[in-house]
Design a protein around this motif. Structure first.
Motif, PDB file in Angstrom:
ATOM      1  N   ILE A  81     -67.410  16.970   6.826  1.00 16.11           N
ATOM      2  CA  ILE A  81     -68.458  15.953   6.900  1.00 16.11           C
ATOM      3  C   ILE A  81     -68.511  15.499   8.347  1.00 16.11           C
ATOM      4  CG2 ILE A  81     -69.166  13.662   6.133  1.00 16.11           C
ATOM      5  CD1 ILE A  81     -67.775  14.292   3.495  1.00 16.11           C
ATOM      6  N   LEU A  82     -69.679  15.672   8.945  1.00 17.86           N
ATOM      7  CA  LEU A  82     -69.815  15.507  10.387  1.00 17.86           C
ATOM      8  C   LEU A  82     -70.764  14.360  10.749  1.00 17.86           C
ATOM      9  CD1 LEU A  82     -70.452  19.316  10.910  1.00 17.86           C
ATOM     10  CD2 LEU A  82     -68.241  18.170  11.040  1.00 17.86           C
ATOM     11  N   GLY A  83     -70.229  13.307  11.315  1.00 15.80           N
ATOM     12  CA  GLY A  83     -71.042  12.228  11.875  1.00 15.80           C
ATOM     13  C   GLY A  83     -72.108  11.649  10.968  1.00 15.80           C
ATOM     14  N   MET A  84     -71.731  11.225   9.773  1.00 19.58           N
ATOM     15  CA  MET A  84     -72.689  10.590   8.868  1.00 19.58           C
ATOM     16  C   MET A  84     -73.008   9.182   9.369  1.00 19.58           C
ATOM     17  SD  MET A  84     -73.674  12.337   6.160  1.00 19.58           S
ATOM     18  CE  MET A  84     -73.245  13.840   5.325  1.00 19.58           C
ATOM     19  N   LYS A  85     -74.292   8.931   9.627  1.00 15.33           N
ATOM     20  CA  LYS A  85     -74.749   7.632  10.133  1.00 15.33           C
ATOM     21  C   LYS A  85     -75.399   6.858   9.001  1.00 15.33           C
ATOM     22  CE  LYS A  85     -75.609   9.591  14.604  1.00 15.33           C
ATOM     23  NZ  LYS A  85     -76.487   9.911  15.672  1.00 15.33           N
ATOM     24  N   PRO A  86     -75.236   5.531   8.992  1.00 15.80           N
ATOM     25  CA  PRO A  86     -75.883   4.732   7.951  1.00 15.80           C
ATOM     26  C   PRO A  86     -77.393   4.985   7.940  1.00 15.80           C
ATOM     27  CG  PRO A  86     -74.367   3.385   9.245  1.00 15.80           C
ATOM     28  CD  PRO A  86     -74.472   4.706   9.933  1.00 15.80           C
ATOM     29  N   SER A  87     -77.939   5.125   6.725  1.00 15.99           N
ATOM     30  CA  SER A  87     -79.382   5.371   6.603  1.00 15.99           C
ATOM     31  C   SER A  87     -80.023   4.476   5.550  1.00 15.99           C
ATOM     32  CB  SER A  87     -79.637   6.838   6.257  1.00 15.99           C
ATOM     33  OG  SER A  87     -79.092   7.143   4.987  1.00 15.99           O
ATOM     34  N   GLY A  88     -79.330   3.454   5.135  1.00 19.34           N
ATOM     35  CA  GLY A  88     -79.821   2.546   4.103  1.00 19.34           C
ATOM     36  C   GLY A  88     -78.631   1.945   3.383  1.00 19.34           C
ATOM     37  N   LYS A  89     -78.925   1.184   2.359  1.00 20.70           N
ATOM     38  CA  LYS A  89     -77.851   0.558   1.598  1.00 20.70           C
ATOM     39  C   LYS A  89     -77.021   1.631   0.888  1.00 20.70           C
ATOM     40  CE  LYS A  89     -76.739  -2.895  -1.793  1.00 20.70           C
ATOM     41  NZ  LYS A  89     -77.206  -3.865  -2.758  1.00 20.70           N
ATOM     42  N   ASN A  90     -75.733   1.678   1.203  1.00 18.83           N
ATOM     43  CA  ASN A  90     -74.784   2.613   0.585  1.00 18.83           C
ATOM     44  C   ASN A  90     -75.167   4.073   0.774  1.00 18.83           C
ATOM     45  OD1 ASN A  90     -73.385   0.356  -0.306  1.00 18.83           O
ATOM     46  ND2 ASN A  90     -74.285   0.405  -2.336  1.00 18.83           N
ATOM     47  N   SER A  91     -75.851   4.391   1.879  1.00 15.19           N
ATOM     48  CA  SER A  91     -76.221   5.787   2.115  1.00 15.19           C
ATOM     49  C   SER A  91     -76.076   6.143   3.591  1.00 15.19           C
ATOM     50  CB  SER A  91     -77.647   6.056   1.628  1.00 15.19           C
ATOM     51  OG  SER A  91     -78.573   5.274   2.333  1.00 15.19           O
ATOM     52  N   TRP A  92     -75.831   7.446   3.834  1.00 14.83           N
ATOM     53  CA  TRP A  92     -75.590   7.963   5.179  1.00 14.83           C
ATOM     54  C   TRP A  92     -76.255   9.321   5.305  1.00 14.83           C
ATOM     55  CZ3 TRP A  92     -72.305   5.615   1.897  1.00 14.83           C
ATOM     56  CH2 TRP A  92     -71.661   4.456   2.342  1.00 14.83           C
ATOM     57  N   LYS A  93     -76.622   9.682   6.545  1.00 18.20           N
ATOM     58  CA  LYS A  93     -77.172  11.006   6.834  1.00 18.20           C
ATOM     59  C   LYS A  93     -76.431  11.605   8.013  1.00 18.20           C
ATOM     60  CE  LYS A  93     -81.831  10.435   5.086  1.00 18.20           C
ATOM     61  NZ  LYS A  93     -83.260  10.440   5.389  1.00 18.20           N
ATOM     62  N   GLY A  94     -76.241  12.916   7.977  1.00 18.20           N
ATOM     63  CA  GLY A  94     -75.557  13.609   9.053  1.00 18.20           C
ATOM     64  C   GLY A  94     -75.543  15.098   8.789  1.00 18.20           C
ATOM     65  N   LYS A  95     -74.398  15.725   9.010  1.00 18.34           N
ATOM     66  CA  LYS A  95     -74.249  17.167   8.824  1.00 18.34           C
ATOM     67  C   LYS A  95     -73.068  17.439   7.894  1.00 18.34           C
ATOM     68  CE  LYS A  95     -77.345  18.492  11.895  1.00 18.34           C
ATOM     69  NZ  LYS A  95     -78.523  19.256  11.563  1.00 18.34           N
ATOM     70  N   VAL A  96     -73.148  18.571   7.202  1.00 24.26           N
ATOM     71  CA  VAL A  96     -72.095  18.992   6.287  1.00 24.26           C
ATOM     72  C   VAL A  96     -71.780  20.453   6.567  1.00 24.26           C
ATOM     73  CG1 VAL A  96     -71.460  19.308   3.861  1.00 24.26           C
ATOM     74  CG2 VAL A  96     -72.955  17.430   4.498  1.00 24.26           C
ATOM     75  N   TYR A  97     -70.498  20.747   6.798  1.00 25.67           N
ATOM     76  CA  TYR A  97     -70.064  22.132   6.975  1.00 25.67           C
ATOM     77  C   TYR A  97     -69.632  22.674   5.624  1.00 25.67           C
ATOM     78  CZ  TYR A  97     -67.224  26.183   8.213  1.00 25.67           C
ATOM     79  OH  TYR A  97     -66.695  27.446   8.274  1.00 25.67           O
ATOM     80  N   ASN A  98     -70.207  23.793   5.218  1.00 24.60           N
ATOM     81  CA  ASN A  98     -69.862  24.431   3.955  1.00 24.60           C
ATOM     82  C   ASN A  98     -68.966  25.629   4.253  1.00 24.60           C
ATOM     83  OD1 ASN A  98     -69.688  25.684   1.495  1.00 24.60           O
ATOM     84  ND2 ASN A  98     -71.884  25.930   1.207  1.00 24.60           N
ATOM     85  N   ALA A  99     -67.693  25.494   3.978  1.00 21.38           N
ATOM     86  CA  ALA A  99     -66.730  26.558   4.272  1.00 21.38           C
ATOM     87  C   ALA A  99     -66.951  27.798   3.400  1.00 21.38           C
ATOM     88  CB  ALA A  99     -65.305  26.047   4.081  1.00 21.38           C
ATOM     89  N   GLU A 100     -67.667  27.646   2.290  1.00 21.03           N
ATOM     90  CA  GLU A 100     -67.912  28.783   1.411  1.00 21.03           C
ATOM     91  C   GLU A 100     -68.849  29.810   2.038  1.00 21.03           C
ATOM     92  OE1 GLU A 100     -69.026  27.103  -2.366  1.00 21.03           O
ATOM     93  OE2 GLU A 100     -67.111  26.058  -2.531  1.00 21.03           O
ATOM     94  N   ASP A 101     -69.781  29.349   2.897  1.00 22.58           N
ATOM     95  CA  ASP A 101     -70.678  30.296   3.560  1.00 22.58           C
ATOM     96  C   ASP A 101     -70.633  30.182   5.090  1.00 22.58           C
ATOM     97  OD1 ASP A 101     -72.187  28.028   4.144  1.00 22.58           O
ATOM     98  OD2 ASP A 101     -73.843  28.558   2.830  1.00 22.58           O
ATOM     99  N   GLY A 102     -69.826  29.256   5.609  1.00 19.29           N
ATOM    100  CA  GLY A 102     -69.672  29.106   7.054  1.00 19.29           C
ATOM    101  C   GLY A 102     -70.861  28.479   7.748  1.00 19.29           C
TER     102      GLY A 102
END
Length: 136
Positions: A81-102
């Protein structure tokens, strides 16, 4: 006599309410994926949220990583989970690394309850998600 008691009761109720709302928005901690295969520890990183794998049911290497130099590293300890920034009440947006497909995807997280976290990774308009459970 009633006014001081009323003021102190009101202050206590307000402080409990504030503590509860702050706790509800806290996504830090260790989370178990819905399929039970991994635990991810989410913590603060530079004002955002990041998550690292801390346990795998079947430990393995990061064999699908696009960087050949990283394919021999253990997934335990790697950041997913990479740099999730607040985007609303109880929510965040950022990047996700999926090791299953790289691959790294646009991601979003939502704290559904104090012990349920919904995570999605998206490519264009197609999203795939999972709901995690907080572990002790």
């Amino acid at each position: 006599m009633k006014a001081p008691l009323l003021k102190s009761s009101l202050a206590a109720i307000l402080s409990i309410g504030l503590a509860t709302s702050a706790l509800a928005a806290d996504a830090t901690g260790t989370w178990l994926r819905a399929n039970g295969t991994a635990k991810i520890k989410i913590s603060q990183c530079g004002g955002n949220l990041c998550g690292n794998i801390v346990w795998l049911k079947k430990p393995r290497k990061d064999t699908e990583n696009p960087d050949p130099k990283l394919r021999d590293r253990s997934l335990i300890g790697s950041r997913t989970i990479l740099g999730m920034k607040p985007s609303g009440k109880n929510s965040w947006k950022g990047k996700v690394y999926n090791a299953e497909d790289g691959k790294t995807y646009s991601g979003k997280m939502e704290l559904v309850s104090s012990d349920k976290l919904k995570l999605e990774g998206c490519v264009l308009i197609f999203c795939k998600g999972d709901t995690w459970t907080r572990t002790k």
